[in-house]
Write an enzyme that holds these catalytic residues in place. Structure first.
Site, PDB file in Angstrom:
ATOM      1  N   ARG A  56       0.895  -1.242   0.100  1.00 48.50           N
ATOM      2  CA  ARG A  56       0.100   0.125  -0.068  1.00 48.50           C
ATOM      3  C   ARG A  56       1.016   1.276   0.085  1.00 48.50           C
ATOM      4  O   ARG A  56       0.495   2.332  -0.611  1.00 48.50           O
ATOM      5  CB  ARG A  56      -0.936   0.141   1.111  1.00 48.50           C
ATOM      6  CG  ARG A  56      -2.048  -1.060   1.020  1.00 48.50           C
ATOM      7  CD  ARG A  56      -2.942  -1.101   2.275  1.00 48.50           C
ATOM      8  NE  ARG A  56      -3.818   0.308   2.376  1.00 48.50           N
ATOM      9  CZ  ARG A  56      -4.122   0.862   3.404  1.00 48.50           C
ATOM     10  NH1 ARG A  56      -4.117   0.121   4.444  1.00 48.50           N
ATOM     11  NH2 ARG A  56      -5.047   1.901   3.488  1.00 48.50           N
ATOM     12  N   HIS A 106      -6.621   7.241  11.976  1.00 48.13           N
ATOM     13  CA  HIS A 106      -6.111   5.937  11.984  1.00 48.13           C
ATOM     14  C   HIS A 106      -4.858   5.757  11.733  1.00 48.13           C
ATOM     15  O   HIS A 106      -4.436   4.630  11.321  1.00 48.13           O
ATOM     16  CB  HIS A 106      -7.112   5.277  11.062  1.00 48.13           C
ATOM     17  CG  HIS A 106      -8.544   5.211  11.510  1.00 48.13           C
ATOM     18  ND1 HIS A 106      -9.487   4.765  10.330  1.00 48.13           N
ATOM     19  CD2 HIS A 106      -8.977   5.298  12.717  1.00 48.13           C
ATOM     20  CE1 HIS A 106     -10.572   5.112  11.428  1.00 48.13           C
ATOM     21  NE2 HIS A 106     -10.461   5.502  12.586  1.00 48.13           N
ATOM     22  N   CYS A 134      14.648   0.809  16.398  1.00 50.91           N
ATOM     23  CA  CYS A 134      14.338   2.016  16.818  1.00 50.91           C
ATOM     24  C   CYS A 134      15.754   2.590  17.386  1.00 50.91           C
ATOM     25  O   CYS A 134      16.428   1.877  18.312  1.00 50.91           O
ATOM     26  CB  CYS A 134      13.208   2.063  18.107  1.00 50.91           C
ATOM     27  SG  CYS A 134      12.949   3.591  18.863  1.00 50.91           S
TER      28      CYS A 134
END
Ligand code: APR
Length: 231
Positions: A56, A106, A134
Site C-alpha cells: 500500500r 487511523h 528504533c
C-alpha cells in the site's frame, strides 16, 4: 477550534486510484481484516501484515491527489483558522495537495512506529526494512496504522476539533467505524457526500446529501462553506 470541519474517509481518495474498504472492489473484499488489520496480527502473521502495508505504501508513490484534495487545500489556505481537516485515511494525498495540520485518526502509511517506545520514523513510500530497529530504544518497528481492536489515541482530538464546529462536511466515508451522525445532529449545516447510501449512516440528519463522486461534489461543498463563512 475551527467552525468548519471537513471529515473524510477512503472515498475521497478513490478517484486518485486508492481502493476503499467496503465498496464492491474494496480492500476488505480481497484481504481478511483479522489477518492484516486486527490487534495481534503482527504477532502471528507478521510478515504478511508488513508485506500488505509495504504494497500500500509503494502504491501511494504511484498516485496523485485529486480535485477534491486540491479544492480543500485551497479552501484551507483562504480560511486557514476556520477550516479543520480530519481524515480516517492513512494516505498522504491531503499533504501532497498542500493541506496543513491534517488529523489522521487511523495513522499514517508513510510512517512507522516503535512497538516498544512509540517513537515514529518516516519511510515515505519504501518497504519497511525488517531489521530496522528504533534508534531511541532498540525496539522493532511496525506500520503506524491503527488496527481494529487497538487504541486510537487521535480520537480524543476528534472530540476537541468538533467543539466549535458549526459546519460539517463528510466526504467519502461509510460511517462504519467513526459514526459522525451524532455530530451532524448538533451543527448548523451538515453535508454528506458519498457515492451511495450507507446502512451505517442516517442521511436524514444531514442538511444536504450528495450521492456523487467527491470531485463532482466538491465545488458545491466549497460554495456552501464560503457562503457560510461569509455570513
Ligand atoms: N466519491 C465520494 N465518495 C465515494 C467515492 C467517491 N469517488 N468512492 C467511494 N465513496 C464512498 C462510498 O460510497 C463509501 O460510503 O466512500 C465510502 C467508503 O467507505 P469505506 O470503504 O467503508 O471507507 P471508510 O468509511 O473510510 O472506512 C473507515 O474503516 O477499515 C477501516 O480504518 C479503515 O479508515 C477506515 C475505516
Amino acid at each position: 477550534m475551527a467552525k468548519v470541519v471537513i471529515f473524510s474517509g477512503a472515498g475521497i481518495s478513490a478517484e486518485s486510484g486508492l481502493s476503499t474498504f467496503r465498496d464492491a472492489d474494496g480492500l476488505w473484499e480481497k484481504y481478511r481484516i483479522e489477518e492484516i488489520c486486527t490487534a495481534g496480527c503482527l504477532n502471528w502473521n507478521r510478515e504478511n501484515t508488513l508485506t500488505f502495508y509495504d504494497a500500500r505504501r509503494e502504491q501511494l508513490d504511484s498516485v496523485m491527489p485529486n480535485a477534491a484534495h486540491y479544492a480543500i487545500a485551497k479552501l484551507q489556505e483562504k480560511y486557514s483558522k476556520d477550516i479543520a481537516i480530519i481524515t480516517q485515511n492513512v494516505d498522504d494525498l491531503f499533504e501532497r495537495a498542500g493541506c496543513k495540520d491534517i488529523l489522521h485518526l487511523h495513522g499514517f502509511l508513510p510512517r512507522l512506529r516503535c512497538e516498544e517506545c512509540g517513537a515514529t520514523h518516516l519511510i515515505g513510500y519504501t518497504k519497511q526494512e525488517r531489521e530496522l530497529s528504533c534508534q531511541n530504544c532498540g525496539g522493532s518497528f511496525r506500520p503506524d496504522i491503527v488496527f481494529f481492536g487497538e487504541a486510537a489515541p487521535m480520537y480524543e482530538h476528534l472530540y476537541d476539533a468538533m467543539q466549535d464546529c458549526e459546519f460539517l462536511a463528510i466526504i467519502g466515508s461509510s460511517g462504519n467505524v467513526v459514526a459522525m451522525d451524532h455530530f451532524a445532529r448538533h451543527v448548523k449545516i451538515s453535508i454528506l457526500n458519498n457515492l451511495e447510501k450507507s446502512d451505517a449512516i442516517n442521511e436524514r440528519v444531514y442538511t444536504k446529501v450528495l450521492y456523487k463522486k467527491a470531485t463532482e461534489a466538491i465545488d458545491e461543498i466549497v460554495v456552501d462553506v464560503e457562503r457560510f463563512l461569509k455570513t
